[in-house]
Design a protein around this motif. Structure first.
Motif, PDB file in Angstrom:
ATOM      1  N   GLY A   1      44.586  38.244  27.931  1.00  0.00           N
ATOM      2  CA  GLY A   1      43.681  39.368  27.714  1.00  0.00           C
ATOM      3  C   GLY A   1      42.439  39.341  28.575  1.00  0.00           C
ATOM      4  N   THR A   2      42.177  38.221  29.226  1.00  0.00           N
ATOM      5  CA  THR A   2      41.017  38.133  30.125  1.00  0.00           C
ATOM      6  C   THR A   2      41.451  38.492  31.549  1.00  0.00           C
ATOM      7  OG1 THR A   2      41.420  35.785  30.549  1.00  0.00           O
ATOM      8  CG2 THR A   2      39.941  36.330  28.734  1.00  0.00           C
ATOM      9  N   TYR A   3      40.461  38.725  32.383  1.00  0.00           N
ATOM     10  CA  TYR A   3      40.767  39.061  33.776  1.00  0.00           C
ATOM     11  C   TYR A   3      39.670  38.510  34.682  1.00  0.00           C
ATOM     12  CZ  TYR A   3      37.334  42.799  33.078  1.00  0.00           C
ATOM     13  OH  TYR A   3      36.187  43.501  32.791  1.00  0.00           O
ATOM     14  N   LEU A   4      40.036  38.287  35.944  1.00  0.00           N
ATOM     15  CA  LEU A   4      39.084  37.813  36.941  1.00  0.00           C
ATOM     16  C   LEU A   4      38.272  38.981  37.481  1.00  0.00           C
ATOM     17  CD1 LEU A   4      41.352  35.369  39.001  1.00  0.00           C
ATOM     18  CD2 LEU A   4      39.572  34.749  37.367  1.00  0.00           C
ATOM     19  N   LEU A   5      36.982  38.776  37.660  1.00  0.00           N
ATOM     20  CA  LEU A   5      36.130  39.801  38.260  1.00  0.00           C
ATOM     21  C   LEU A   5      36.417  39.902  39.757  1.00  0.00           C
ATOM     22  CD1 LEU A   5      32.755  38.932  36.480  1.00  0.00           C
ATOM     23  CD2 LEU A   5      34.454  40.641  35.810  1.00  0.00           C
ATOM     24  N   THR A   6      35.980  41.009  40.333  1.00  0.00           N
ATOM     25  CA  THR A   6      36.239  41.233  41.757  1.00  0.00           C
ATOM     26  C   THR A   6      35.698  40.097  42.617  1.00  0.00           C
ATOM     27  OG1 THR A   6      36.093  43.611  41.376  1.00  0.00           O
ATOM     28  CG2 THR A   6      35.951  42.854  43.659  1.00  0.00           C
ATOM     29  N   GLU A   7      34.440  39.667  42.362  1.00  0.00           N
ATOM     30  CA  GLU A   7      33.853  38.600  43.165  1.00  0.00           C
ATOM     31  C   GLU A   7      34.554  37.262  42.935  1.00  0.00           C
ATOM     32  OE1 GLU A   7      31.116  39.400  39.573  1.00  0.00           O
ATOM     33  OE2 GLU A   7      32.258  40.559  41.058  1.00  0.00           O
ATOM     34  N   GLU A   8      35.103  37.050  41.750  1.00  0.00           N
ATOM     35  CA  GLU A   8      35.848  35.829  41.473  1.00  0.00           C
ATOM     36  C   GLU A   8      37.176  35.806  42.228  1.00  0.00           C
ATOM     37  OE1 GLU A   8      34.158  34.970  36.936  1.00  0.00           O
ATOM     38  OE2 GLU A   8      36.056  36.030  37.233  1.00  0.00           O
ATOM     39  N   VAL A   9      37.817  36.968  42.292  1.00  0.00           N
ATOM     40  CA  VAL A   9      39.061  37.075  43.062  1.00  0.00           C
ATOM     41  C   VAL A   9      38.782  36.822  44.541  1.00  0.00           C
ATOM     42  CG1 VAL A   9      40.920  38.622  43.762  1.00  0.00           C
ATOM     43  CG2 VAL A   9      40.073  38.682  41.405  1.00  0.00           C
ATOM     44  N   PHE A  10      37.676  37.377  45.027  1.00  0.00           N
ATOM     45  CA  PHE A  10      37.329  37.189  46.437  1.00  0.00           C
ATOM     46  C   PHE A  10      36.995  35.714  46.719  1.00  0.00           C
ATOM     47  CE2 PHE A  10      34.371  37.829  50.125  1.00  0.00           C
ATOM     48  CZ  PHE A  10      35.329  38.301  50.993  1.00  0.00           C
ATOM     49  N   GLY A  11      36.295  35.054  45.798  1.00  0.00           N
ATOM     50  CA  GLY A  11      35.997  33.629  45.951  1.00  0.00           C
ATOM     51  C   GLY A  11      37.262  32.793  45.970  1.00  0.00           C
TER      52      GLY A  11
ATOM     53  N   ILE B   1      40.019  49.978  37.779  1.00  0.00           N
ATOM     54  CA  ILE B   1      39.774  48.696  38.449  1.00  0.00           C
ATOM     55  C   ILE B   1      40.032  47.542  37.485  1.00  0.00           C
ATOM     56  CG2 ILE B   1      37.946  47.215  39.390  1.00  0.00           C
ATOM     57  CD1 ILE B   1      36.809  49.707  40.778  1.00  0.00           C
ATOM     58  N   ILE B   2      39.572  47.688  36.244  1.00  0.00           N
ATOM     59  CA  ILE B   2      39.805  46.646  35.238  1.00  0.00           C
ATOM     60  C   ILE B   2      41.304  46.453  35.013  1.00  0.00           C
ATOM     61  CG2 ILE B   2      39.551  46.074  32.784  1.00  0.00           C
ATOM     62  CD1 ILE B   2      36.750  47.353  32.908  1.00  0.00           C
ATOM     63  N   GLN B   3      42.021  47.566  34.986  1.00  0.00           N
ATOM     64  CA  GLN B   3      43.459  47.468  34.794  1.00  0.00           C
ATOM     65  C   GLN B   3      44.129  46.765  35.972  1.00  0.00           C
ATOM     66  OE1 GLN B   3      45.133  48.377  31.937  1.00  0.00           O
ATOM     67  NE2 GLN B   3      46.786  47.216  32.955  1.00  0.00           N
ATOM     68  N   ILE B   4      43.658  47.088  37.171  1.00  0.00           N
ATOM     69  CA  ILE B   4      44.190  46.416  38.374  1.00  0.00           C
ATOM     70  C   ILE B   4      43.937  44.917  38.295  1.00  0.00           C
ATOM     71  CG2 ILE B   4      43.860  46.154  40.873  1.00  0.00           C
ATOM     72  CD1 ILE B   4      43.274  49.216  40.926  1.00  0.00           C
ATOM     73  N   LEU B   5      42.711  44.521  37.904  1.00  0.00           N
ATOM     74  CA  LEU B   5      42.360  43.105  37.799  1.00  0.00           C
ATOM     75  C   LEU B   5      43.143  42.424  36.676  1.00  0.00           C
ATOM     76  CD1 LEU B   5      38.487  43.322  38.378  1.00  0.00           C
ATOM     77  CD2 LEU B   5      40.221  42.537  39.996  1.00  0.00           C
ATOM     78  N   LEU B   6      43.372  43.170  35.585  1.00  0.00           N
ATOM     79  CA  LEU B   6      44.178  42.618  34.492  1.00  0.00           C
ATOM     80  C   LEU B   6      45.603  42.337  34.964  1.00  0.00           C
ATOM     81  CD1 LEU B   6      43.009  44.676  31.377  1.00  0.00           C
ATOM     82  CD2 LEU B   6      43.126  42.172  31.507  1.00  0.00           C
ATOM     83  N   ASP B   7      46.175  43.308  35.671  1.00  0.00           N
ATOM     84  CA  ASP B   7      47.542  43.125  36.187  1.00  0.00           C
ATOM     85  C   ASP B   7      47.603  41.953  37.159  1.00  0.00           C
ATOM     86  OD1 ASP B   7      48.263  45.288  34.689  1.00  0.00           O
ATOM     87  OD2 ASP B   7      48.191  46.721  36.364  1.00  0.00           O
ATOM     88  N   PHE B   8      46.582  41.844  38.028  1.00  0.00           N
ATOM     89  CA  PHE B   8      46.544  40.734  38.994  1.00  0.00           C
ATOM     90  C   PHE B   8      46.450  39.393  38.260  1.00  0.00           C
ATOM     91  CE2 PHE B   8      43.749  37.677  41.141  1.00  0.00           C
ATOM     92  CZ  PHE B   8      44.533  37.371  42.247  1.00  0.00           C
ATOM     93  N   THR B   9      45.594  39.313  37.256  1.00  0.00           N
ATOM     94  CA  THR B   9      45.408  38.058  36.516  1.00  0.00           C
ATOM     95  C   THR B   9      46.692  37.651  35.813  1.00  0.00           C
ATOM     96  OG1 THR B   9      43.076  38.628  36.202  1.00  0.00           O
ATOM     97  CG2 THR B   9      43.975  36.878  34.820  1.00  0.00           C
ATOM     98  N   VAL B  10      47.397  38.651  35.250  1.00  0.00           N
ATOM     99  CA  VAL B  10      48.678  38.350  34.602  1.00  0.00           C
ATOM    100  C   VAL B  10      49.670  37.795  35.621  1.00  0.00           C
ATOM    101  CG1 VAL B  10      50.684  39.404  33.477  1.00  0.00           C
ATOM    102  CG2 VAL B  10      48.382  40.021  32.741  1.00  0.00           C
ATOM    103  N   ASP B  11      49.660  38.373  36.849  1.00  0.00           N
ATOM    104  CA  ASP B  11      50.602  37.941  37.872  1.00  0.00           C
ATOM    105  C   ASP B  11      50.351  36.499  38.325  1.00  0.00           C
ATOM    106  OD1 ASP B  11      51.831  40.367  37.768  1.00  0.00           O
ATOM    107  OD2 ASP B  11      50.833  41.197  39.551  1.00  0.00           O
ATOM    108  N   ILE B  12      49.085  36.094  38.400  1.00  0.00           N
ATOM    109  CA  ILE B  12      48.790  34.749  38.927  1.00  0.00           C
ATOM    110  C   ILE B  12      48.627  33.705  37.819  1.00  0.00           C
ATOM    111  CG2 ILE B  12      47.602  35.763  40.907  1.00  0.00           C
ATOM    112  CD1 ILE B  12      44.990  34.517  39.603  1.00  0.00           C
ATOM    113  N   ARG B  13      48.675  34.129  36.550  1.00  0.00           N
ATOM    114  CA  ARG B  13      48.439  33.167  35.461  1.00  0.00           C
ATOM    115  C   ARG B  13      49.391  31.966  35.524  1.00  0.00           C
ATOM    116  NH1 ARG B  13      47.449  36.611  31.242  1.00  0.00           N
ATOM    117  NH2 ARG B  13      45.225  36.449  31.670  1.00  0.00           N
TER     118      ARG B  13
END
Length: 831
Positions: free
Chosen positions: A84-94, A250-262
């Protein structure tokens, strides 16, 4: 096992940690430095030291090692592990930047074709790459770390609508602005702006009722109000709704990305740990470069064989002040496991102890240390230290009680693989009782096979170390002429505390010192005095031996050079002779041809008188020309040979004194059966046994070197001898002092503190003076008299030039005018 808890602060390792941390690139690296701990595994220590050494090579030789993006992603990744959590944009970039750094580092070591960094390459092998994660990030983020418009189809639609609405707002706003400027409600140079993310027009306060819309703000003076025209309010509301929709997408995009890399997060955390390890190794390598640290030899034994080791903190402090640190060199092994260091206060004993403790601790924490690469370090299972004052009011502990508690721990827990460091052993209580307890503790530690470095002033401990196996005395050297410490450790002899000398230098009244001498007793004073004399004499003879080594080295270099020049001269001589012979052959060949031609012309003339005369005359003329040419060539050759012979004589005259073995070899080359004396022959004066070498011959006179002295004498007074006889004469020659045959007590009784040199030649007199000064030093003479006479003052000058080079000569000068004046030199030696 490390004891006590404050061990690191006591030896200064806490400051080492801070210095290493200053070279880290990010927080995880600094945390790893804080976690750095004492290792006891020989393999683990060796591996860490090798990694740091290899990275030191990268720091020195490689300019392209990637260190740009060391970012701490641990918190973000751990947060993303929760559903249910997601990475922020700057965290993904880091995360993307970190993965790029890891890939660049792996590529760097993969391209190490020369295998310069094998340990680091091995370290990189388990590290994984994450192409899926990187590709996934690049699909949703652009190069600036912002969400791409095409990250999803809905986001693309929303942002296009935003752009359309923004264009409509701008068009409407410009129309309203133009109308307001025509009506004079707005300044001519005013322009639309934003307040609270809403488009507004700056209107003069007096005209605010004339323009319909919403007031969002006013200027600080109140003269201007910012109005959102009613024509754009609805459009602005629609834009705001689109912004909310964009945020949700954007939140949904980040949620989907976080699920993919979990599923990859554990591996991503491991890769983060790899970056931390690289930063940790790099920081240690940079610190090693700063202190000139090296990787010494490491043995899985309890030993010390340190060469020119330095305290790193002292090295850095002195470096900033452009001063040199006195290095520490010593050796301890299974036979001598405990070093008992004595010497004066402020002489460097505690610094020496801390240096040993700190460097041993550093090496077993995986840090390079400042020493010679040939140094050998052992590995210890534990280090115990007792240094400083641990008295405590809370625990009702005195200084001595705290020391005893430490000793109790040492005796109970020390083993054969333990290193104990004790400063000022036995102090803090009544000296006799404290010394006895200290001796018993030392005996117990020695029985357990413990290694240790212990500093003390107690004489009974010095005696015990001398008579016990496994313990060796050491001394911190002290210059008792300048009354200052040298900070040099000398293993093998106990040191003096120089208590009376230091007190005398400080200015304590002499009567106080005399009373103190009486109270302490003659035996104790003599023991301390003898220690000082031993150190002084050893220093003197080592200095003399060093000078001899330097002289011999210089002689060998000169001999090599002169022999090379002599060979070259001989080579030139042979070349000239060969050239002269060649020219002579050419002249002879020409003469023969001319004679044959003359004979042929006489025969052809059929014995005509006139023609025969002419031919004979031409032959005579040719003969005369030939003689002239021959004379010129002979003069030229003779001149060149004369130059070469002169050069040879010059080289022979400059030939330095040879060592005994070289002289014998040279004699074996030159001694012939005939009695004629030549340069290089071994000779002796008639009626004497001293062997010399002929350096130069000038008619009936010659220059002979007897040892380091040269003298001019007549050839008639010399007797040529063979090498074998020279060897026998040197053995039997008693003019040199053989220290092994000395009975010091007898010598001391028989020694006369004055010598008469009148009537002696300069070389003979100087030889006597050298022996006289050496013997005076050995018997601890204080004041000497050298009677040389006045004359032209040459001998006086030579003697004083020599005295100036002797370290243990405290002072020299003329005798009182009533007792000989300038004809006698008084010499005062150090005591």
């Amino acid at each position: 096992m490390i004891y006590p808890e404050q061990f690191e602060s006591k030896i200064g390792f806490d400051r080492i940690r801070e210095l290493v941390k200053s070279h880290c690139l990010f927080e995880p690296g600094r945390e790893r430095v804080d976690e750095m701990e004492f290792m006891t595994s020989h393999e683990a220590i060796g591996r860490e030291l090798l990694l740091v050494e290899e990275f030191g090579g990268i720091n020195r030789n490689e300019d392209e090692f990637p260190i740009q993006h060391f970012i701490d992603n641990r918190d973000a990744l751990k947060k993303a592990e929760v559903e249910g959590t997601y990475l922020l944009t700057e965290e993904v970039f880091g995360l993307l930047k970190s993965l790029d750094s890891i890939r660049a580092i792996l590529h760097f070591f993969k391209s190490d074709e020369d295998e310069k960094y094998p340990a680091l390459v091995e370290l990189c092998k388990p590290v994984k790459m994450f192409p899926f994660v990187q590709d996934r990030i690049q699909k949703i983020l652009n190069k600036r770390g912002k969400i791409r418009d095409n990250a999803s189809s809905l986001l693309l639609k929303i942002r296009r609508s935003q752009n359309d609405k923004q264009g409509a707002v701008s068009k409407k706003l410009n129309q309203v602005m133009s109308r307001a400027q025509r009506e004079g409600w707005v300044d001519a140079d005013a322009a639309p702006t934003y307040r609270n993310d809403r488009p507004v027009i700056p209107v003069m306060a007096g005209n605010k009722r004339k323009l319909g819309g919403l007031i969002h703000d006013e200027s600080a003076t109140g003269k201007t109000v910012f109005i959102e025209p009613v024509e754009v309010v609805e459009l602005s509301n629609e834009i705001r709704e689109l912004e909310y929709a964009e945020r949700r997408e954007i939140i949904q995009i980040l949620l989907d990305f976080t699920v993919d890399i979990r599923p990859y997060i554990p591996d991503l955390l491991s890769s983060q740990d790899f970056l931390t390890t690289i930063d940790f190794i790099r920081a240690r390598a940079l610190f090693a470069n700063r202190i000139k640290g090296v990787r010494p030899q490491l043995k899985n034994e309890q030993l010390f064989d340190w060469i020119e080791s330095k305290h790193p903190l002292l090295f850095l402090a002195h470096k900033s002040e452009m001063k040199e640190v006195v290095p520490l060199t010593f050796h301890l092994s299974e036979n001598n496991r405990i070093l008992l260091i004595s010497g004066p206060n402020a002489g460097g004993k505690s610094v020496c102890l801390k240096t040993i403790g700190l460097l041993q601790y550093m090496i077993q924490c995986g840090l390079l240390v400042p020493c010679k690469e040939e140094s050998v370090f052992g590995v210890f299972a534990g280090i115990f230290i007792d240094i400083g004052d641990e008295q405590s009011i809370d625990n009702d502990l005195s200084t001595y009680s705290s020391h005893l508690l430490n000793m109790k721990y040492f005796v109970k827990n020390a083993a054969s693989d333990t290193l104990v460091l004790i400063d000022e052993f036995g102090t803090g209580t009544e000296p006799m009782l404290g010394g006895a307890i200290a001796e018993s503790i030392l005996e117990e530690l020695n029985l357990t096979g413990t290694s240790g470095i212990i500093t003390t002033h107690y004489t009974n401990l010095k005696h015990y170390a001398t008579s016990s196996e496994g313990i060796v005395n050491g001394a911190m050297l002290f210059d008792n002429q300048k009354m200052q410490p040298l900070y040099q450790l000398q293993v093998g002899k106990p040191g003096s505390s120089f208590a009376f000398e230091i007190a005398r230098k400080i200015g304590l009244p002499e009567q106080v010192l005399e009373k103190a001498s009486e109270k302490v007793g003659k035996d104790h004073i003599d023991f301390d005095k003898h220690l000082r004399e031993i150190v002084r004499d050893k220093k003197y003879w080592e200095s003399k031996r060093q000078k001899i080594r330097q002289s011999e080295k210089k002689m060998e270099e000169l001999m090599t050079r002169y022999e090379g020049e002599l060979k070259e001269s001989e080579k030139q001589r042979k070349a000239i002779v060969k050239e002269a012979k060649s020219k002579a052959d050419a002249l002879l060949s020409g003469a023969n041809k001319r004679i044959e031609q003359t004979i042929r012309e006489i025969r052809e003339a059929d014995a005509e008188k006139e023609r025969t005369k002419e031919v004979r005359k031409e032959l005579e003329t040719f003969k005369e020309e030939l003689e002239v040419e021959k004379g010129k060539e002979e003069q030229k050759v003779e001149k060149r040979l004369k130059e070469i012979r002169q050069r040879g004589r010059e080289l022979e005259s400059r030939r330095p004194d040879l060592s005994q073995r070289s002289k014998i070899k040279l004699a074996q080359k030159h001694v012939k059966e005939d009695p004629e004396i030549k340069v290089g022959d071994l000779v002796r004066m008639s009626g004497q046994v001293t062997v010399g070498e002929v350096m130069e011959i000038r008619g009936k006179k010659c220059v002979v070197a007897f040892g380091m002295l040269k003298t001019s004498t007549s050839l008639e007074k010399l007797e040529k001898i063979k090498a074998e006889e020279a060897g026998r004469l040197r053995v039997s020659d008693k003019s040199k002092v053989e220290l092994g045959d000395w009975n010091l007590s007898t010598r001391r009784v028989q020694f006369r503190p004055d010598v008469d040199l009148r009537g002696k030649r300069a070389d003979e007199a100087m030889e006597i003076v050298v022996d006289f000064i050496d013997e005076a030093i050995m018997v601890n003479a204080r004041e000497l008299r050298i009677l040389h006479g006045k004359g032209n003052g040459i001998l006086r000058q030579l003697i004083r030039e020599y005295l100036h080079t002797v370290d243990l000569v405290e002072w020299y000068g003329d005798e009182h005018v009533e007792r000989g004046g300038t004809g006698i030199t008084i010499v005062r030696l150090e005591v």
